[in-house]
Design a protein around this motif. Structure first.
Motif, short mmCIF file in Angstrom:
data_model
loop_
_atom_site.label_atom_id
_atom_site.label_comp_id
_atom_site.label_asym_id
_atom_site.label_seq_id
_atom_site.Cartn_x
_atom_site.Cartn_y
_atom_site.Cartn_z
N GLY A 1 37.78 35.81 44.46
CA GLY A 1 38.41 37.05 44.91
C GLY A 1 39.34 37.63 43.85
O GLY A 1 39.37 38.84 43.63
N VAL A 2 40.10 36.78 43.18
CA VAL A 2 41.00 37.24 42.11
C VAL A 2 40.18 37.81 40.95
O VAL A 2 40.51 38.88 40.42
CB VAL A 2 41.93 36.09 41.64
CG1 VAL A 2 42.65 36.47 40.36
CG2 VAL A 2 42.92 35.74 42.74
N PHE A 3 39.11 37.13 40.56
CA PHE A 3 38.26 37.65 39.49
C PHE A 3 37.65 39.00 39.86
O PHE A 3 37.59 39.92 39.06
CB PHE A 3 37.16 36.65 39.12
CG PHE A 3 37.62 35.55 38.22
CD1 PHE A 3 38.26 35.83 37.01
CD2 PHE A 3 37.42 34.23 38.57
CE1 PHE A 3 38.67 34.81 36.18
CE2 PHE A 3 37.84 33.20 37.74
CZ PHE A 3 38.47 33.49 36.55
N TRP A 4 37.17 39.13 41.11
CA TRP A 4 36.59 40.37 41.56
C TRP A 4 37.62 41.49 41.52
O TRP A 4 37.33 42.61 41.08
CB TRP A 4 36.04 40.18 42.98
CG TRP A 4 35.53 41.46 43.57
CD1 TRP A 4 34.33 42.05 43.34
CD2 TRP A 4 36.23 42.31 44.47
NE1 TRP A 4 34.24 43.21 44.05
CE2 TRP A 4 35.41 43.40 44.76
CE3 TRP A 4 37.50 42.24 45.08
CZ2 TRP A 4 35.78 44.42 45.62
CZ3 TRP A 4 37.87 43.26 45.92
CH2 TRP A 4 37.02 44.34 46.18
N TRP A 5 38.84 41.21 41.97
CA TRP A 5 39.91 42.21 41.97
C TRP A 5 40.26 42.64 40.55
O TRP A 5 40.43 43.83 40.28
CB TRP A 5 41.14 41.63 42.68
CG TRP A 5 42.31 42.57 42.69
CD1 TRP A 5 42.47 43.68 43.45
CD2 TRP A 5 43.49 42.45 41.90
NE1 TRP A 5 43.67 44.27 43.17
CE2 TRP A 5 44.33 43.53 42.22
CE3 TRP A 5 43.92 41.52 40.95
CZ2 TRP A 5 45.55 43.72 41.62
CZ3 TRP A 5 45.14 41.72 40.35
CH2 TRP A 5 45.95 42.80 40.69
N LEU A 6 40.37 41.67 39.62
CA LEU A 6 40.69 42.01 38.23
C LEU A 6 39.57 42.84 37.59
O LEU A 6 39.85 43.79 36.83
CB LEU A 6 40.93 40.73 37.42
CG LEU A 6 42.22 39.98 37.71
CD1 LEU A 6 42.25 38.66 36.95
CD2 LEU A 6 43.42 40.83 37.35
N ARG A 7 38.34 42.50 37.89
CA ARG A 7 37.23 43.26 37.32
C ARG A 7 37.23 44.69 37.85
O ARG A 7 37.02 45.65 37.09
CB ARG A 7 35.92 42.57 37.67
CG ARG A 7 34.73 43.26 37.09
CD ARG A 7 33.47 42.48 37.34
NE ARG A 7 32.33 43.22 36.86
CZ ARG A 7 31.14 43.16 37.37
NH1 ARG A 7 30.90 42.35 38.38
NH2 ARG A 7 30.16 43.86 36.88
#
Length: 105
Positions: free
Chosen positions: A13-19
């Motif tokens: 979820g954090v990676f998706w948000w950063l992307r």
């Protein structure tokens, strides 16, 4: 086992948000550049990065005017493409050859 899955979901979820955030910034940057380019075009100002292209009189290659060698109204891509008279005049200040008329200084 459930803790690992929850941790994995949080990390993803954090990676998706950063992307998504990075893509939004990139889209905003591109929109700003397009808006500035259209404002410059509307004002009649040329692009700061654009430079006039000229053609070599000897070989025909196109190059930026700042990189070209200008000689008697023509542009050349390198010194070896200059006419013989220009190379001899620039190297020693006198003309060479058998067809010159008048005394040499």
């Amino acid at each position: 086992m459930a803790r690992i899955l929850i941790l994995l979901a949080v990390v993803l979820g954090v990676f998706w948000w950063l992307r998504a955030r990075a893509e939004a910034r990139l889209a905003e940057h591109r929109a700003r550049q397009a808006r500035e380019a259209s404002e410059h075009a509307a004002a009649g100002m040329p692009d700061a990065a654009a430079e006039r292209m000229v053609q070599c009189a000897q070989c025909g290659v196109h190059l930026p005017q700042g990189d070209a060698i200008a000689w008697r109204g023509l542009h050349y891509c390198r010194r070896s493409h200059l006419p013989d008279e220009s190379r001899t005049e620039s190297s020693d200040g006198s003309e060479s050859g058998s067809g010159s008329s008048g005394p040499r200084p």
